[in-house]
Design a protein around this motif. Sequence first.
Motif, mmCIF file in Angstrom:
data_model
loop_
_atom_site.group_PDB
_atom_site.id
_atom_site.type_symbol
_atom_site.label_atom_id
_atom_site.label_comp_id
_atom_site.label_asym_id
_atom_site.label_seq_id
_atom_site.Cartn_x
_atom_site.Cartn_y
_atom_site.Cartn_z
ATOM 1 N N MET A 1 0.758 -0.963 0.139
ATOM 2 C CA MET A 1 -0.026 0.120 -0.082
ATOM 3 C C MET A 1 1.219 1.353 0.540
ATOM 4 O O MET A 1 1.645 1.538 1.227
ATOM 5 C CB MET A 1 -1.179 0.170 1.146
ATOM 6 N N SER A 2 0.808 2.306 -0.558
ATOM 7 C CA SER A 2 1.604 3.272 -1.222
ATOM 8 C C SER A 2 0.838 4.256 -0.217
ATOM 9 O O SER A 2 -0.245 4.217 0.021
ATOM 10 C CB SER A 2 1.637 4.198 -2.408
ATOM 11 N N PRO A 3 1.906 5.066 -0.062
ATOM 12 C CA PRO A 3 1.153 6.416 1.339
ATOM 13 C C PRO A 3 0.660 7.920 1.133
ATOM 14 O O PRO A 3 0.354 7.848 -0.230
ATOM 15 C CB PRO A 3 2.433 7.033 2.129
ATOM 16 N N PRO A 4 -0.554 8.333 1.775
ATOM 17 C CA PRO A 4 -1.373 8.754 0.897
ATOM 18 C C PRO A 4 -0.468 9.967 0.088
ATOM 19 O O PRO A 4 0.649 11.167 1.049
ATOM 20 C CB PRO A 4 -2.188 9.295 1.796
ATOM 21 N N SER A 5 -0.840 10.862 -0.851
ATOM 22 C CA SER A 5 -0.392 11.916 -1.821
ATOM 23 C C SER A 5 -0.649 13.495 -0.577
ATOM 24 O O SER A 5 -1.766 13.419 -0.715
ATOM 25 C CB SER A 5 -0.637 12.149 -3.363
ATOM 26 N N THR A 6 0.550 13.870 -0.357
ATOM 27 C CA THR A 6 0.381 15.273 0.109
ATOM 28 C C THR A 6 0.537 16.325 -0.982
ATOM 29 O O THR A 6 -0.272 17.645 -0.706
ATOM 30 C CB THR A 6 1.795 15.204 1.403
ATOM 31 N N SER A 7 0.339 16.114 -1.826
ATOM 32 C CA SER A 7 0.485 17.058 -3.411
ATOM 33 C C SER A 7 -0.647 17.556 -3.682
ATOM 34 O O SER A 7 -2.024 16.263 -3.647
ATOM 35 C CB SER A 7 1.797 16.949 -3.788
ATOM 36 N N THR A 8 -0.906 18.477 -4.277
ATOM 37 C CA THR A 8 -2.582 19.063 -4.214
ATOM 38 C C THR A 8 -2.004 19.769 -6.002
ATOM 39 O O THR A 8 -1.532 20.846 -6.321
ATOM 40 C CB THR A 8 -3.628 19.794 -3.891
ATOM 41 N N PRO A 9 -2.069 18.719 -7.068
ATOM 42 C CA PRO A 9 -2.094 19.213 -8.327
ATOM 43 C C PRO A 9 -2.416 20.934 -8.905
ATOM 44 O O PRO A 9 -2.078 21.433 -9.349
ATOM 45 C CB PRO A 9 -1.656 18.231 -8.886
ATOM 46 N N THR A 10 -3.130 20.995 -7.937
ATOM 47 C CA THR A 10 -4.126 22.183 -8.626
ATOM 48 C C THR A 10 -3.712 23.618 -7.694
ATOM 49 O O THR A 10 -3.888 24.163 -7.673
ATOM 50 C CB THR A 10 -5.730 22.238 -8.727
ATOM 51 N N ALA A 11 -3.257 23.148 -6.967
ATOM 52 C CA ALA A 11 -2.449 24.152 -5.523
ATOM 53 C C ALA A 11 -1.378 25.187 -6.983
ATOM 54 O O ALA A 11 -1.034 24.438 -7.420
ATOM 55 C CB ALA A 11 -1.920 23.846 -4.321
ATOM 56 N N PRO A 12 -1.774 26.359 -6.629
ATOM 57 C CA PRO A 12 -0.641 27.385 -7.083
ATOM 58 C C PRO A 12 0.830 26.574 -6.658
ATOM 59 O O PRO A 12 1.315 26.391 -5.836
ATOM 60 C CB PRO A 12 -0.432 28.366 -6.668
ATOM 61 N N VAL A 13 1.744 26.948 -7.304
ATOM 62 C CA VAL A 13 3.369 26.456 -7.222
ATOM 63 C C VAL A 13 4.098 27.522 -7.259
ATOM 64 O O VAL A 13 3.841 28.775 -8.513
ATOM 65 C CB VAL A 13 4.425 25.397 -8.231
ATOM 66 N N ALA A 14 5.420 28.284 -6.357
ATOM 67 C CA ALA A 14 5.613 28.940 -6.531
ATOM 68 C C ALA A 14 7.107 28.516 -7.604
ATOM 69 O O ALA A 14 7.210 27.649 -7.633
ATOM 70 C CB ALA A 14 6.275 29.703 -5.143
ATOM 71 N N GLY A 15 7.744 29.967 -7.808
ATOM 72 C CA GLY A 15 8.840 29.440 -8.763
ATOM 73 C C GLY A 15 8.782 29.950 -10.040
ATOM 74 O O GLY A 15 8.634 31.319 -9.909
ATOM 75 N N ASN A 16 9.759 29.815 -11.156
ATOM 76 C CA ASN A 16 9.767 31.046 -12.354
ATOM 77 C C ASN A 16 9.608 30.164 -13.259
ATOM 78 O O ASN A 16 10.112 30.645 -14.864
ATOM 79 C CB ASN A 16 10.604 31.884 -12.246
ATOM 80 N N ALA A 17 9.136 28.294 -13.544
ATOM 81 C CA ALA A 17 9.797 27.724 -14.980
ATOM 82 C C ALA A 17 8.461 27.122 -14.572
ATOM 83 O O ALA A 17 8.162 26.168 -14.295
ATOM 84 C CB ALA A 17 10.907 26.830 -14.258
ATOM 85 N N VAL A 18 8.091 27.347 -16.054
ATOM 86 C CA VAL A 18 7.195 25.748 -16.160
ATOM 87 C C VAL A 18 7.857 24.727 -16.968
ATOM 88 O O VAL A 18 8.200 25.297 -18.246
ATOM 89 C CB VAL A 18 5.995 26.728 -16.955
#
Length: 98
Positions: free
Chosen positions: A1-18
């Motif tokens: 069983m894999s651990p639950p994901s803690t990331s939310t792909p729809t949340a804004p991400v800080a940085g300067n690269a896409v």
Amino acid sequence: MSPPSTSTPTAPVAGNAVAIKNFAFAPATLKVKAGTTVTWTNQDTDAHTVTSAGSGGPLHSAALTTHAAYSHRFTQPGTYHYLCTIHPFMTGTVEVTR
């Protein structure tokens, strides 16, 4: 069983690269401060563009071939929606704060 994901792909991400890969902009929403230059780099084998959604927006790249990049400096706060004109289902957002 894999651990639950803690990331939310729809949340804004800080940085300067896409990354443009798998026919998507990653991250889909980028949050930056005014004055930041954002760079999009195409990692797909197909060409893509970075073009403001609607008229009058600041983003107007040429077709980016594999490994080509496009940069834009965001000077004004606001929400900037963009898409690939070749593949209009590819969309992204840059949120610019003070």
